[in-house]
Write a protein that holds these residues in place. Structure first.
Motif: not given
Length: 633
Positions: A78, A103-104, A123, A126-127, A153, A155, A160-162, A223
């Motif tokens: 992540n 990004n989110i 999400m 994962e964050i 953050v 995607l 999937h979140c990075k 979110i």
């Protein structure tokens, strides 16, 4: 940052960018570009500017590489992957994986896109996992992100979140940001929506993991609600309200619950409860992120994986597939043409004439131009079109102490350079540095002057204060170069030039910093203090102790006024105190000298912008000075 034990250095000329479309982000700590290279096809490059003279830039680069290599340990599913780093003229960049999902903030602020609850939970989990991981890096000592917000953050294509931008606060502190967005400048280089109240009250306090926990909670609110945390209003008013306990409105979450089935309602209720605890006003009451991650992981384990996957498919299907258009390879420009001062690319075809003009700022060694000097009101250079002859005229004006005429010639050269195409102050400073290092001190002095005029032109851009400070440092070293001429008659001539021309140039440049409205009080103070330090060092070389003491006093008072006891965090404060002790010794004020040397030792021991080796060296130097003066009592 997965799968890499060593970070690679890339050549800026090998990374190609579409000049009109490559800026994909602009936050408080730097511009983010997208570039292309065969090794990684497509990558994001976070750009930072190098400031000051070449010695300072070398030190910035050294610290930058130490920080970025510490990120090698941050290998986690992540965390955004980092490939390596890149350097070009007065700039450095972190080369990272490019994620097509954006990004989110972009994701959740899209109109009419329905994001189901299990996917939102994944999400958030994962964050949380990424933050918990970095908080426990370095043998449990931890790393504070310090800039958690939706834009950081990222995607993947399958959502999937990075977590990205890790340690950008540290990088921006070491070097400089390249943000050229006036909104971000007004926000003091951090997004206050997501900033903990204790950090808003005191922006220079030490980063803590509890600050990240607060930021995470506000991201969770976005979110859940698909809304910005607060309605638009005056920044100072909202910051004051946050410091007094205001938090994002939870009413939209209550309305969301009313639309859900009982299972999803329980999930949202659990998320909301944890969110509220994470943004607790008392930092000590906020839970650690490992505990939060475990709670969300348990919630996620109860979800059917097939259901989550279907929700991903549903969400992706609602997003425009044309949001990432292909790039025309014919329009690509090498990364090293990006100017951190201008915040944009300079087309190679436009800048070629500029470089030609810059290189003409070296006088011909076989010039047949004769100086039948000078008209009463205006130098004959006004009628001369050749750049080299203008430079020779400038040099002759300075050597004969006709400084107003030299300034008129300088203005002609500025107009000539501007007529050749776009040129940045950074290019000018790099050219001035080159001449100074080659021993061409008069030419260097001229080009530093021209650089200051270009910083005036771009004074609204971030980094201008640091750029002016770098020019003052360059002028100081140029003056010192002039005074190192071993011929006694040249020394006295050059001493007069330094006293009557170079030092006034440095003082005028310092006053330019006062007129930069977009610079924070703290940044302005530090840049001013460095300028005053360079000035007092030049005054020392010409033996003007009275003026030097006035300059030292002004700088010390300025730092104390803005930072109080925290002035000791900055090495320049130690330099000033140590030099103040030297002046007092020279004036036989032994008691004052002891006081200043003692304060210098204390300041150096607390300085946060020195390496341990540098700190030890500075403390030992001031301690030696202290002992020598004490022996005179």
């Amino acid at each position: 940052m997965a799968g890499h034990t060593n970070l690679q250095e890339f050549e800026a000329a090998d990374i190609l960018c579409a000049s009109q479309e490559c800026i994909i982000g602009s936050g408080g700590y730097g511009v983010v570009l997208v570039g292309h290279k065969r090794v990684f096809n497509k990558a994001a490059i976070k750009v930072f500017s190098l400031t000051g003279e070449e010695g300072q830039q070398a030190e910035q680069q050294k610290k930058f590489l130490t920080e970025i290599n510490s990120l090698v340990k941050a290998s986690h599913e992540n965390i955004a992957q980092v490939f390596g780093w890149v350097k070009w003229l007065r700039a450095m960049g972190i080369v990272m994986q490019y994620y097509k999902g954006g990004n989110i903030r972009q994701f959740f602020m899209r109109p009419l896109v329905q994001i189901e609850i299990a996917l939102r939970l994944r999400m958030i989990a994962e964050i949380c996992g990424g933050i918990a991981f970095i908080h426990n890096l370095s043998d449990g000592k931890g790393l504070v992100h310090s800039n958690i917000k939706p834009e950081n953050v990222l995607l993947t294509e399958d959502l999937h979140c990075k977590l990205a931008d890790i340690a950008s606060v540290q990088f921006a502190t070491i070097v400089g940001s390249t943000t050229h967005n006036p909104v971000n400048q007004k926000e003091n280089q951090y997004n206050f929506y997501y900033t903990a109240p204790e950090k808003l009250k005191n922006p220079i306090i030490e980063p803590m993991i509890e600050h990240d926990t607060f930021s995470f909670a506000v991201v969770v609110h976005l979110i859940l609600t698909c809304l910005l945390p607060y309605p638009l209003c005056e920044t100072s008013v909202l910051i004051n309200e946050i410091c007094n306990g205001k938090r994002p409105d939870c009413e939209p979450i209550e309305k969301l619950k009313q639309t859900l089935d009982s299972k999803d309602r329980v999930i949202v209720g659990s998320i909301e409860k944890e969110m509220i605890q994470c943004w607790h006003h008392n930092a000590s009451q906020r839970p650690d992120m490992i505990t939060v991650r475990e709670k969300f992981d348990r919630l996620l384990e109860k979800q059917n994986p097939s259901t989550v996957l279907q929700q991903v498919v549903n969400a992706v299907s609602q997003i425009d597939s044309n949001e990432n258009p292909s790039t025309n390879q014919d329009q690509l420009i090498p990364l090293h043409h990006f100017s951190t001062c201008l915040g944009q690319f300079q087309e190679p075809t436009e800048s070629s004439n500029v470089y030609d003009t810059l290189h003409k700022l070296s006088p011909s060694t076989h010039s047949e131009f004769h100086y039948g000097f000078m008209a009463e009101s205006q130098p004959k250079a006004v009628q001369i079109s050749d750049e080299r002859r203008l430079v020779e005229t400038y040099m002759k004006c300075v050597e004969n102490h006709r400084y107003e005429e030299a300034d008129a010639v300088k203005h002609l050269l500025v107009k000539m350079i501007e007529s050749q195409g776009e040129v940045s102050p950074e290019q000018m400073v790099a050219f001035a540095d080159k001449h100074r290092l080659e021993g061409s001190f008069m030419q260097a002095m001229l080009i530093y002057q021209i650089s200051l005029d270009f910083y005036d032109k771009y004074s609204h851009l971030d980094g201008s204060a640091e750029g002016v400070m770098g020019c003052v440092g360059g002028l100081h070293l140029t003056g010192m170069g002039l005074l190192e001429d071993p011929r006694w008659f040249e020394f006295f001539k050059n001493k007069r030039i330094v006293r009557d021309f170079v030092i006034p140039l440095m003082s005028n440049a310092r006053r330019r910093i006062l007129n930069l409205s977009h610079v924070s009080a703290e940044s302005r103070c530090l840049c001013e203090a460095w300028c005053l330090h360079y000035i007092e060092c030049a005054q020392n070389r010409i033996g003007d102790n009275r003026a030097r003491e006035e300059t030292l006093n002004l700088a010390v008072v300025l730092l104390r006024k803005v930072f109080g006891d925290d002035a000791a965090k900055y090495q320049v404060y130690g330099h000033l105190l140590n030099n103040y002790g030297f002046v007092c010794t020279a004036n036989s004020r032994i008691g004052d000298a002891l006081t200043f040397y003692l304060k210098a030792v204390e300041a150096y021991s607390m300085a946060e912008d020195l390496t341990p080796e540098e700190k030890k060296e500075r403390v030992e130097r001031s301690t030696k000075n202290l002992q020598e003066v004490a022996s005179q009592r």
